[in-house]
Write an enzyme that holds these catalytic residues in place. Structure first.
Site, PDB file in Angstrom:
ATOM      1  N   GLU A 156      10.263  -0.198  -4.052  1.00  0.00           N
ATOM      2  CA  GLU A 156      10.316  -1.477  -3.327  1.00  0.00           C
ATOM      3  C   GLU A 156      11.398  -2.359  -3.932  1.00  0.00           C
ATOM      4  OE1 GLU A 156       9.807  -3.541  -1.088  1.00  0.00           O
ATOM      5  OE2 GLU A 156       7.843  -3.377  -0.159  1.00  0.00           O
ATOM      6  N   ASP A 157      11.884  -3.290  -3.114  1.00  0.00           N
ATOM      7  CA  ASP A 157      12.865  -4.235  -3.638  1.00  0.00           C
ATOM      8  C   ASP A 157      12.204  -5.326  -4.473  1.00  0.00           C
ATOM      9  OD1 ASP A 157      11.622  -5.318  -1.400  1.00  0.00           O
ATOM     10  OD2 ASP A 157      13.466  -5.966  -0.411  1.00  0.00           O
ATOM     11  N   GLY A 176      15.070  -3.674   2.670  1.00  0.00           N
ATOM     12  CA  GLY A 176      15.499  -4.291   1.403  1.00  0.00           C
ATOM     13  C   GLY A 176      15.737  -3.318   0.267  1.00  0.00           C
ATOM     14  N   ARG A 225      22.783  -8.826   2.034  1.00  0.00           N
ATOM     15  CA  ARG A 225      22.270  -7.569   1.466  1.00  0.00           C
ATOM     16  C   ARG A 225      23.367  -6.809   0.727  1.00  0.00           C
ATOM     17  NH1 ARG A 225      17.102  -6.492   3.640  1.00  0.00           N
ATOM     18  NH2 ARG A 225      16.777  -7.121   5.795  1.00  0.00           N
ATOM     19  N   ASP A 283       6.373  -9.824  -4.080  1.00  0.00           N
ATOM     20  CA  ASP A 283       6.341 -11.286  -3.968  1.00  0.00           C
ATOM     21  C   ASP A 283       4.890 -11.737  -3.780  1.00  0.00           C
ATOM     22  OD1 ASP A 283       7.733 -13.796  -3.696  1.00  0.00           O
ATOM     23  OD2 ASP A 283       7.485 -13.668  -1.544  1.00  0.00           O
TER      24      ASP A 283
HETATM   25  P1  IMP Z   1       5.635  -9.803  -0.079  1.00  0.00           P
HETATM   26  O1  IMP Z   1       5.470 -11.292   0.022  1.00  0.00           O
HETATM   27  O2  IMP Z   1       5.272  -9.294  -1.455  1.00  0.00           O
HETATM   28  O3  IMP Z   1       4.919  -9.109   1.034  1.00  0.00           O
HETATM   29  O4  IMP Z   1       7.195  -9.580   0.070  1.00  0.00           O
HETATM   30  C1  IMP Z   1       7.647  -8.850   1.101  1.00  0.00           C
HETATM   31  C2  IMP Z   1       9.079  -8.904   1.415  1.00  0.00           C
HETATM   32  O5  IMP Z   1       9.550 -10.254   1.478  1.00  0.00           O
HETATM   33  C3  IMP Z   1       9.981  -8.205   0.439  1.00  0.00           C
HETATM   34  O6  IMP Z   1       9.982  -6.801   0.613  1.00  0.00           O
HETATM   35  C4  IMP Z   1      11.287  -8.836   0.826  1.00  0.00           C
HETATM   36  O7  IMP Z   1      11.840  -8.188   1.957  1.00  0.00           O
HETATM   37  C5  IMP Z   1      10.896 -10.261   1.179  1.00  0.00           C
HETATM   38  N1  IMP Z   1      11.149 -11.171   0.050  1.00  0.00           N
HETATM   39  C6  IMP Z   1      10.261 -11.702  -0.810  1.00  0.00           C
HETATM   40  N2  IMP Z   1      10.864 -12.494  -1.719  1.00  0.00           N
HETATM   41  C7  IMP Z   1      12.184 -12.461  -1.413  1.00  0.00           C
HETATM   42  C8  IMP Z   1      13.350 -13.080  -1.986  1.00  0.00           C
HETATM   43  O8  IMP Z   1      13.338 -13.820  -2.985  1.00  0.00           O
HETATM   44  N3  IMP Z   1      14.525 -12.799  -1.374  1.00  0.00           N
HETATM   45  C9  IMP Z   1      14.632 -11.993  -0.272  1.00  0.00           C
HETATM   46  N4  IMP Z   1      13.573 -11.396   0.285  1.00  0.00           N
HETATM   47  C10 IMP Z   1      12.358 -11.637  -0.285  1.00  0.00           C
HETATM   48 MG    MG Z   2      11.268  -5.196   1.577  1.00  0.00          MG
END
Ligand code: IMP
Ligand code: MG
Length: 180
Positions: free
Chosen positions: A97-98, A43, A165, A101
């Protein structure tokens, strides 16, 4: 592809400007430190390419890939699929990081890198969705591009089912696009 977008949340111009501002801050932060800038694939790819060119000091580029075990969505158990090439012991490390979440991915990456005893470890995320944070996760990114509401977003590196993407902006996906 564009038809599946409900609305543009962050335009190319907004992203470009914000990266420019963060670039100035990161340039000050890493002056004389030759940091290792770690991107967490996939991402981050687009953000990484734009962000690193605004950090106007010598940097080493490196990448990691992680994934969560399938079928245990709630457990948040992660594995390293591709590790760093660099030895980061004693180095200044910046994670790009992108999106932050639930916090599972970034916390896992942070812990994994901390074990390798970097001189410093900071986090820069393009997007932060604080509403989604899992209880008990206290790690805070040092640099945040944009704090956003709880929408599922795509584009500028972010995917839904490996699509979108390559959109140049960050957009909110139409609900019907999930159903396809
Ligand atoms: P985490 O829930 O913080 O572990 O998020 C991990 C990964 O979930 C991110 O690096 C993204 O690849 C994906 N992700 C979380 N939220 C979104 C979103 O709104 N759109 C697309 N990918 C997401
Ligand atoms: Mg990611």
């Amino acid at each position: 592809m564009e038809r599946d977008i409900e609305r543009i949340l962050l335009s190319e111009e907004q992203i470009r400007q914000r990266i420019g501002q963060m670039g100035q801050e990161l340039t000050r932060e890493y002056e004389g430190k030759f940091p290792v800038v770690v991107g967490v694939l996939k991402g981050v790819a687009i953000f990484y390419a734009d962000m690193i060119r605004q950090i106007k000091v010598p940097c080493e580029m490196d990448f990691m890939a992680i994934s969560s075990y399938k079928g245990t969505q709630t457990s948040g158990t992660m594995v390293v699929k591709k590790d760093l090439s660099a030895d980061i012991k004693g180095r200044h490390v910046l994670i790009l990081e992108d999106i932050y979440d639930t916090g599972n991915s970034l916390n896992f990456t942070y812990e994994h890198l901390m074990k390798q005893e970097p001189a410093s470890l900071k986090i820069c995320t393009l997007l932060d969705k604080p509403e989604r944070r899992k209880p008990g996760i206290t790690l805070k990114p040092d640099y945040v591009g944009f704090t956003i509401e709880n929408h599922f977003v795509v584009g500028y590196g972010l995917d839904f089912d490996e699509k979108y993407r390559n959109l140049p902006y960050v957009g909110i996906l139409k609900p019907e696009a999930y159903a396809k």
